[in-house]
Design an enzyme around this catalytic site. Sequence first.
Site, mmCIF file in Angstrom:
data_model
loop_
_atom_site.group_PDB
_atom_site.id
_atom_site.type_symbol
_atom_site.label_atom_id
_atom_site.label_comp_id
_atom_site.label_asym_id
_atom_site.label_seq_id
_atom_site.Cartn_x
_atom_site.Cartn_y
_atom_site.Cartn_z
ATOM 1 N N ASP A 11 -3.533 -10.409 12.634
ATOM 2 C CA ASP A 11 -3.697 -9.018 13.056
ATOM 3 C C ASP A 11 -2.690 -8.726 14.175
ATOM 4 O O ASP A 11 -2.807 -9.246 15.283
ATOM 5 C CB ASP A 11 -5.136 -8.770 13.529
ATOM 6 C CG ASP A 11 -5.412 -7.284 13.665
ATOM 7 O OD1 ASP A 11 -4.644 -6.601 14.379
ATOM 8 O OD2 ASP A 11 -6.363 -6.805 13.032
ATOM 9 N N PHE A 54 -4.187 2.559 15.146
ATOM 10 C CA PHE A 54 -4.643 3.594 14.220
ATOM 11 C C PHE A 54 -5.816 3.002 13.444
ATOM 12 O O PHE A 54 -5.914 1.776 13.306
ATOM 13 C CB PHE A 54 -3.540 3.984 13.234
ATOM 14 C CG PHE A 54 -2.688 5.132 13.694
ATOM 15 C CD1 PHE A 54 -1.809 4.978 14.744
ATOM 16 C CD2 PHE A 54 -2.773 6.368 13.073
ATOM 17 C CE1 PHE A 54 -1.014 6.029 15.170
ATOM 18 C CE2 PHE A 54 -1.989 7.442 13.485
ATOM 19 C CZ PHE A 54 -1.115 7.276 14.531
ATOM 20 N N ASN A 101 0.849 -1.196 0.000
ATOM 21 C CA ASN A 101 0.000 0.000 0.000
ATOM 22 C C ASN A 101 0.885 1.247 0.000
ATOM 23 O O ASN A 101 2.107 1.147 -0.062
ATOM 24 C CB ASN A 101 -0.956 -0.025 1.201
ATOM 25 C CG ASN A 101 -0.203 -0.118 2.506
ATOM 26 O OD1 ASN A 101 0.607 0.735 2.828
ATOM 27 N ND2 ASN A 101 -0.446 -1.194 3.251
ATOM 28 N N LYS A 129 -10.639 -5.066 18.548
ATOM 29 C CA LYS A 129 -9.220 -5.434 18.716
ATOM 30 C C LYS A 129 -8.772 -5.288 20.168
ATOM 31 O O LYS A 129 -7.587 -5.448 20.460
ATOM 32 C CB LYS A 129 -8.344 -4.573 17.792
ATOM 33 C CG LYS A 129 -8.678 -4.755 16.304
ATOM 34 C CD LYS A 129 -7.650 -4.105 15.395
ATOM 35 C CE LYS A 129 -8.079 -4.196 13.934
ATOM 36 N NZ LYS A 129 -6.968 -4.265 13.007
ATOM 37 N N LYS A 165 -13.269 -0.779 15.729
ATOM 38 C CA LYS A 165 -11.935 -1.416 15.799
ATOM 39 C C LYS A 165 -11.384 -1.373 17.222
ATOM 40 O O LYS A 165 -10.741 -2.317 17.678
ATOM 41 C CB LYS A 165 -10.958 -0.722 14.845
ATOM 42 C CG LYS A 165 -11.175 -1.137 13.405
ATOM 43 C CD LYS A 165 -10.251 -0.441 12.427
ATOM 44 C CE LYS A 165 -10.621 -0.869 11.016
ATOM 45 N NZ LYS A 165 -10.038 -0.033 9.985
ATOM 46 N N VAL A 197 -1.731 -5.853 15.891
ATOM 47 C CA VAL A 197 -2.097 -5.061 17.080
ATOM 48 C C VAL A 197 -3.098 -5.818 17.959
ATOM 49 O O VAL A 197 -3.022 -5.766 19.195
ATOM 50 C CB VAL A 197 -2.597 -3.648 16.666
ATOM 51 C CG1 VAL A 197 -4.012 -3.663 16.113
ATOM 52 C CG2 VAL A 197 -2.489 -2.687 17.831
HETATM 53 O O1 PMT Z 1 2.812 5.977 6.671
HETATM 54 P P1 PMT Z 1 2.196 7.307 6.259
HETATM 55 O O2 PMT Z 1 2.322 7.550 4.778
HETATM 56 O O3 PMT Z 1 2.703 8.450 7.081
HETATM 57 O O4 PMT Z 1 0.613 7.224 6.517
HETATM 58 C C1 PMT Z 1 0.137 7.112 7.827
HETATM 59 C C2 PMT Z 1 -1.006 6.097 7.925
HETATM 60 C C3 PMT Z 1 -2.213 6.606 7.140
HETATM 61 C C4 PMT Z 1 -0.562 4.738 7.377
HETATM 62 C C5 PMT Z 1 -1.321 5.951 9.457
HETATM 63 O O5 PMT Z 1 -1.658 7.202 9.975
HETATM 64 C C6 PMT Z 1 -2.469 4.976 9.700
HETATM 65 O O6 PMT Z 1 -3.641 5.321 9.657
HETATM 66 N N1 PMT Z 1 -2.099 3.694 9.980
HETATM 67 C C7 PMT Z 1 -3.023 2.581 10.100
HETATM 68 C C8 PMT Z 1 -3.328 2.078 8.724
HETATM 69 C C9 PMT Z 1 -4.196 0.844 8.742
HETATM 70 O O7 PMT Z 1 -3.801 -0.164 8.267
HETATM 71 O O8 PMT Z 1 -5.347 0.990 9.345
HETATM 72 P P2 PMT Z 1 -6.418 -0.226 9.543
HETATM 73 O O9 PMT Z 1 -7.673 0.513 9.881
HETATM 74 O O10 PMT Z 1 -6.452 -1.102 8.353
HETATM 75 O O11 PMT Z 1 -5.859 -1.023 10.774
HETATM 76 C C10 PMT Z 1 -6.265 -0.744 12.115
HETATM 77 C C11 PMT Z 1 -5.121 -1.029 13.061
HETATM 78 O O12 PMT Z 1 -4.771 -2.395 13.042
HETATM 79 C C12 PMT Z 1 -3.831 -0.255 12.742
HETATM 80 O O13 PMT Z 1 -3.245 0.135 13.961
HETATM 81 C C13 PMT Z 1 -2.966 -1.288 12.032
HETATM 82 O O14 PMT Z 1 -1.584 -1.059 12.251
HETATM 83 C C14 PMT Z 1 -3.416 -2.571 12.721
HETATM 84 N N2 PMT Z 1 -3.340 -3.788 11.907
HETATM 85 C C15 PMT Z 1 -4.110 -3.933 10.798
HETATM 86 C C16 PMT Z 1 -4.092 -5.127 10.101
HETATM 87 C C17 PMT Z 1 -3.225 -6.170 10.549
HETATM 88 N N3 PMT Z 1 -3.162 -7.319 9.896
HETATM 89 N N4 PMT Z 1 -2.461 -5.981 11.630
HETATM 90 C C18 PMT Z 1 -2.498 -4.813 12.322
HETATM 91 O O15 PMT Z 1 -1.781 -4.653 13.324
#
Ligand code: PMT
Length: 404
Positions: free
Chosen positions: A309, A327, A211, A345, A341, A311
């Site tokens: 996952d 995030f 991504n 989570k 979330k 986190v």
């Molecule tokens: O890196 P930059 O270009 O500065 O951009 C910043 C950002 C937009 C990436 C950052 O601010 C952000 O929003 N990060 C989380 C992106 C994300 O994957 O969001 P999500 O809604 O899909 O995931 C929710 C949370 O679960 C996040 O904390 C993610 O790290 C975590 N996750 C998700 C999927 C997975 N398999 N494992 C995880 O730990």
Amino acid sequence: MSSLAHKRILLGVSGGIAAYKSADLVRRLQDRGATVRVVMTAGAQEFVKPLTFQALSGNPVHTDLLDPAAEAAMGHIELAKWADAILIAPASASVMARLAAGMADDLLSTLCLASEAPLVLAPAMNQAMWLHPATQANTQTLLSRNVTLLGPDAGSQACGDVGPGRMLEPLDIVEGLIDAIAPEQMLEGKKVTITAGPTREALDPVRYLSNHSSGKMGFAIAAAAARAGAEVTLIAGPVRLATPAGVHRVDVVSTDEMLAAAEQAADDCDLFIAAAAVVDFRPKVVADQKIKKEDGNDSDVLSLVKNPDIVATIAGRTSKRPFVVGFAAETEKVAEHAKGKLARKNLDMIVANDVSDPEGGFNSDRNQVVVIDRDGEQPLPAALKTELATQLVALIAARAFPDT
Ligand code: PMT
């Protein structure tokens, strides 16, 4: 006591229209207790007269490397040793290039090379100059040498262009300087793990799923946490960013690698912040050889399985569980989806990020977020990721460790 009390700040002013704002900056530094001496480049003197800075700072202004009278009063090495910090505002593209190259061809660049004091720059230039690969490469070089950058801000410019390159306002520069050289040690004695950037899942030897995450948000949080006194482990996906000062970096590529590094770090960690954009699915099978379009591969070429996952795994621990902040990158119903979330989570806090906003989210220098926990919501308005990270760290530290 003011946060710059007894601090000796050497203010470098380089050539640019923003030099007029540096006159006010002298006053704002003094308001916080600093003693200020000013060094001006030849370019700066085309915009503002040294007399202005002499009157405001109450000290002679330094302009020449080879002026015997000035050297007799306070030689350049003496001046370099006098400074508790060197702040250059505005820092032009030319000054940044000369500092990155380690040149000593005028008084200001020589002082920077001769001083061991922290160096803080507030860049100001035309947006195309800021975005030029040469300036971006110089920026990375300076960051890798622990130089702090404050800004630039984005918006309309004196030349009529619109974009990044405007110098921050003097008050914001003063706050950034305090944070850089005398930050509150809110995370002293705490171990903090941060994930940043994307993960990457191989399809075959030449292709992958990933991504647009640049890692800027997570790296800025790591830098802010280190400045706040934490022992920081930064687990970074494949990104091209310099490691922030004082941060232990672990480079990973795939989601499984990021999970393994996170599990190891979380065993000895007080706070876990997941800013990484983890790839949710990976190919069921990674092809040994390049997948060929001639092999009847017309459709349904990929079969995907869900990634672990990270986190949620850390937040699901029954022992050795740190305070966990996630995030949420959302494009609609941002707060509602983020709250889902937070609960699903089992997180302690979530930072909701509207990634549909072209001014923020993935790969931007700026962001705006809403921080949500079980007690409520706190919006943090649009700002540079570096500034937002400082605010986030303060907010998270206050919630995670209320008694310290
Ligand atoms: O890196 P930059 O270009 O500065 O951009 C910043 C950002 C937009 C990436 C950052 O601010 C952000 O929003 N990060 C989380 C992106 C994300 O994957 O969001 P999500 O809604 O899909 O995931 C929710 C949370 O679960 C996040 O904390 C993610 O790290 C975590 N996750 C998700 C999927 C997975 N398999 N494992 C995880 O730990």
